[in-house]
Motif scaffolding. Sequence first.
Motif, PDB file in Angstrom:
ATOM      1  N   ASP A 422     -13.764   1.660 -30.845  1.00 52.51           N
ATOM      2  CA  ASP A 422     -12.660   2.437 -30.279  1.00 52.51           C
ATOM      3  C   ASP A 422     -11.417   1.558 -30.207  1.00 52.51           C
ATOM      4  O   ASP A 422     -11.506   0.363 -29.871  1.00 52.51           O
ATOM      5  N   TYR A 423     -10.292   2.170 -30.511  1.00 51.42           N
ATOM      6  CA  TYR A 423      -8.998   1.547 -30.210  1.00 51.42           C
ATOM      7  C   TYR A 423      -8.132   2.593 -29.514  1.00 51.42           C
ATOM      8  O   TYR A 423      -8.076   3.751 -29.946  1.00 51.42           O
ATOM      9  N   ALA A 424      -7.495   2.201 -28.430  1.00 50.23           N
ATOM     10  CA  ALA A 424      -6.605   3.117 -27.709  1.00 50.23           C
ATOM     11  C   ALA A 424      -5.318   2.392 -27.326  1.00 50.23           C
ATOM     12  O   ALA A 424      -5.316   1.171 -27.092  1.00 50.23           O
ATOM     13  N   TYR A 425      -4.266   3.164 -27.260  1.00 51.27           N
ATOM     14  CA  TYR A 425      -2.961   2.661 -26.829  1.00 51.27           C
ATOM     15  C   TYR A 425      -2.472   3.609 -25.745  1.00 51.27           C
ATOM     16  O   TYR A 425      -2.395   4.823 -25.951  1.00 51.27           O
ATOM     17  N   PHE A 426      -2.188   3.070 -24.555  1.00 51.35           N
ATOM     18  CA  PHE A 426      -1.775   3.934 -23.456  1.00 51.35           C
ATOM     19  C   PHE A 426      -0.823   3.190 -22.536  1.00 51.35           C
ATOM     20  O   PHE A 426      -0.684   1.956 -22.599  1.00 51.35           O
ATOM     21  N   GLY A 427      -0.154   3.970 -21.680  1.00 50.16           N
ATOM     22  CA  GLY A 427       0.792   3.409 -20.727  1.00 50.16           C
ATOM     23  C   GLY A 427       0.291   3.565 -19.308  1.00 50.16           C
ATOM     24  O   GLY A 427       0.072   4.689 -18.848  1.00 50.16           O
ATOM     25  N   LEU A 428       0.102   2.446 -18.596  1.00 50.71           N
ATOM     26  CA  LEU A 428      -0.329   2.471 -17.205  1.00 50.71           C
ATOM     27  C   LEU A 428       0.884   2.553 -16.289  1.00 50.71           C
ATOM     28  O   LEU A 428       2.014   2.254 -16.687  1.00 50.71           O
ATOM     29  N   ASP A 429       0.629   2.962 -15.049  1.00 50.68           N
ATOM     30  CA  ASP A 429       1.702   2.996 -14.055  1.00 50.68           C
ATOM     31  C   ASP A 429       2.174   1.573 -13.770  1.00 50.68           C
ATOM     32  O   ASP A 429       1.400   0.610 -13.833  1.00 50.68           O
ATOM     33  N   LEU A 430       3.451   1.462 -13.434  1.00 49.69           N
ATOM     34  CA  LEU A 430       4.067   0.155 -13.247  1.00 49.69           C
ATOM     35  C   LEU A 430       4.970   0.180 -12.029  1.00 49.69           C
ATOM     36  O   LEU A 430       5.777   1.108 -11.859  1.00 49.69           O
ATOM     37  N   ASN A 431       4.801  -0.821 -11.145  1.00 48.61           N
ATOM     38  CA  ASN A 431       5.632  -0.971  -9.952  1.00 48.61           C
ATOM     39  C   ASN A 431       5.637   0.281  -9.084  1.00 48.61           C
ATOM     40  O   ASN A 431       6.674   0.676  -8.531  1.00 48.61           O
ATOM     41  N   GLY A 432       4.468   0.946  -8.987  1.00 52.56           N
ATOM     42  CA  GLY A 432       4.342   2.104  -8.124  1.00 52.56           C
ATOM     43  C   GLY A 432       4.916   3.389  -8.685  1.00 52.56           C
ATOM     44  O   GLY A 432       4.917   4.423  -8.005  1.00 52.56           O
ATOM     45  N   ALA A 433       5.412   3.361  -9.914  1.00 51.06           N
ATOM     46  CA  ALA A 433       6.010   4.551 -10.535  1.00 51.06           C
ATOM     47  C   ALA A 433       4.962   5.277 -11.377  1.00 51.06           C
ATOM     48  O   ALA A 433       4.114   4.651 -12.016  1.00 51.06           O
ATOM     49  N   ASP A 434       5.030   6.623 -11.404  1.00 49.43           N
ATOM     50  CA  ASP A 434       4.076   7.445 -12.137  1.00 49.43           C
ATOM     51  C   ASP A 434       4.584   7.683 -13.555  1.00 49.43           C
ATOM     52  O   ASP A 434       5.533   8.442 -13.760  1.00 49.43           O
ATOM     53  N   TYR A 435       3.945   7.038 -14.532  1.00 46.88           N
ATOM     54  CA  TYR A 435       4.329   7.182 -15.935  1.00 46.88           C
ATOM     55  C   TYR A 435       3.455   8.188 -16.682  1.00 46.88           C
ATOM     56  O   TYR A 435       3.604   8.343 -17.880  1.00 46.88           O
ATOM     57  N   GLY A 436       2.516   8.855 -15.982  1.00 44.74           N
ATOM     58  CA  GLY A 436       1.843   9.993 -16.592  1.00 44.74           C
ATOM     59  C   GLY A 436       0.438   9.778 -17.099  1.00 44.74           C
ATOM     60  O   GLY A 436      -0.167  10.711 -17.617  1.00 44.74           O
ATOM     61  N   GLN A 437      -0.132   8.563 -16.931  1.00 47.76           N
ATOM     62  CA  GLN A 437      -1.511   8.350 -17.384  1.00 47.76           C
ATOM     63  C   GLN A 437      -2.525   8.787 -16.339  1.00 47.76           C
ATOM     64  O   GLN A 437      -3.582   9.330 -16.660  1.00 47.76           O
ATOM     65  N   ASN A 438      -2.209   8.573 -15.083  1.00 53.48           N
ATOM     66  CA  ASN A 438      -3.101   8.901 -13.969  1.00 53.48           C
ATOM     67  C   ASN A 438      -2.953  10.372 -13.607  1.00 53.48           C
ATOM     68  O   ASN A 438      -1.961  10.779 -12.997  1.00 53.48           O
ATOM     69  N   ILE A 439      -3.949  11.196 -13.974  1.00 49.07           N
ATOM     70  CA  ILE A 439      -3.839  12.640 -13.769  1.00 49.07           C
ATOM     71  C   ILE A 439      -4.006  13.038 -12.311  1.00 49.07           C
ATOM     72  O   ILE A 439      -3.786  14.195 -11.956  1.00 49.07           O
ATOM     73  N   PHE A 440      -4.357  12.079 -11.441  1.00 48.37           N
ATOM     74  CA  PHE A 440      -4.610  12.391 -10.038  1.00 48.37           C
ATOM     75  C   PHE A 440      -3.354  12.279  -9.180  1.00 48.37           C
ATOM     76  O   PHE A 440      -3.387  12.536  -7.983  1.00 48.37           O
ATOM     77  N   ILE A 441      -2.239  11.905  -9.777  1.00 48.18           N
ATOM     78  CA  ILE A 441      -0.965  11.826  -9.065  1.00 48.18           C
ATOM     79  C   ILE A 441      -0.177  13.097  -9.332  1.00 48.18           C
ATOM     80  O   ILE A 441      -0.142  13.597 -10.460  1.00 48.18           O
ATOM     81  N   SER A 442       0.455  13.647  -8.301  1.00 45.91           N
ATOM     82  CA  SER A 442       1.281  14.831  -8.469  1.00 45.91           C
ATOM     83  C   SER A 442       2.409  14.553  -9.467  1.00 45.91           C
ATOM     84  O   SER A 442       3.090  13.524  -9.387  1.00 45.91           O
ATOM     85  N   TYR A 443       2.616  15.468 -10.423  1.00 45.54           N
ATOM     86  CA  TYR A 443       3.673  15.231 -11.402  1.00 45.54           C
ATOM     87  C   TYR A 443       5.062  15.379 -10.794  1.00 45.54           C
ATOM     88  O   TYR A 443       6.067  15.111 -11.450  1.00 45.54           O
TER      89      TYR A 443
END
Length: 517
Positions: A422-443
Amino acid sequence: MQMAVAQSEYQPYSFQFYQKFSDDLYSRDTRIHTSIAPYFVDDSLLKKKYDSLMNVGVKTRTTWLGRKLFNEHQIDVKGNNYTLYGDFLPDVSVGRDFSNHANVWNTTIGYQMGGNVGKQFSFYGSIYENKAQFPAYITNEINSTYYIPGEGKDNNPGQNVKNWLYTSFLLSYTPVKYVNFSLGKDKTFIGDGYRSMLLSDFASNYPFFKITATLGNVRYMTMYAFMDDPNAPQVPNSNSTRKKWAYFQYVDWNVSKRFSVGLFQNVMAVTRDSTGQRRGFDPSLASPFILLSVMNNSENDPDKNLLGLTSKFKLFNKTIIYGQFALNEFRAQDFFSSDGSYTNKFGFQLGVRGADLFNVKGLNYLGEYNSARPYTYSSFDQTSNYSQDDQPLADPFGANFREWVGILNYSAGRFDFQGQFDYAYFGLDLNGADYGQNIFISYNKAVHIYGNYIGQGLSTNYYYGQGKVSYLLNPKYNLRLEFSALFRDEKNSVFNAKTSMITIGLRSSFRNIYTDF
């Protein structure tokens, strides 16, 4: 004289086992519905293949102990109008995580029982008591969610050694040949791939009631499930975890022997909204007719709707190309523009798989690409996101990712060899900001209204490789000796988490246990 009942077999879903049906499922000469799992092995072609897999490499043994160890269920009773089987399921392994200088191990004691009464009613149940020490990346995931991925609640939160309980059951009634009613606690998988962008088996089991009907070349499924989001914020007037009703409809049409297309719909409806107002089972959302629920694009409505398409084309004999498309909260002005709106939520899958590669019998393969835009499976209300027990119901990477998967499997007699990368490329949240990878945070906390793109945030590269060699001892409950070597590397500008691990064990059951996330 006692006779076995002619009854379909319920087969718990496992990609590793199901791919062994590929030569029949993806033959140009068949029109079997393949995109709803688990299967009842009632099609005559599947039944023939299933019986051969249940007797692979079997030698005639005259002793009772020899038959029970290598050929049969431990309890195996056949009457004039019923069957009953039961098994003790040991699942133990030991290994070493060399990257983190730690031992890993698993000790599981499981039991299963199943059978049927007549030709219409069947049942299945299993229970597993588990204790394990996982590699660091899995332990960290468990400590953040309090759930063992795909299995059950962590009874040792915050500790390195985990113990948990895994249960499943199914009651099935088939009044006529083409209609089935199922009540249980299990999982359902939609699609022909390794992952599913619509409904996968990555999350924990959930209670459900399901109706499946087949009319000619069309198969229809409607399912009502009850799910939990234990880590969502509590609401007034309630001390329990946040729960939700999940309504699913899916129709699969075999247009021809080569081509099929499917239509999928889901509505997540919270049992209590953010004010604490109780909301019961909604008959209007439980309509058995697909697409009667209007696509919900209201940001403040706690019910969220996911639409999907599936397709499959038999490119060559025993080789298919397949795909999925998932759409959440459709807004035409954003979907057809390039503004990168956080409401432009969709994901898709494209893959190829087949059997007998290079005309080598038993050599099966899969290559797959999956992608989801930021915020695709999230909701303004954290409970109505697309999840169960704080685990994604689609791809385990959540959203804001691109993923490539390759799997090669070869079976020869009782030996099984599998390699996966498997290879994946994704963006994690940074400095407490929601960048959209974590589906459990309100958009509603999205870092950008416009200009969102895949990989935004803490850009991360993920590499995963695993090889397995197993020797099957008893095919009835997949008892096998298994050796596994795993490499995982997740790295970005902030951290580099590596795992290099080998394990050896005595494994059993057909459960899918994922370590590739």
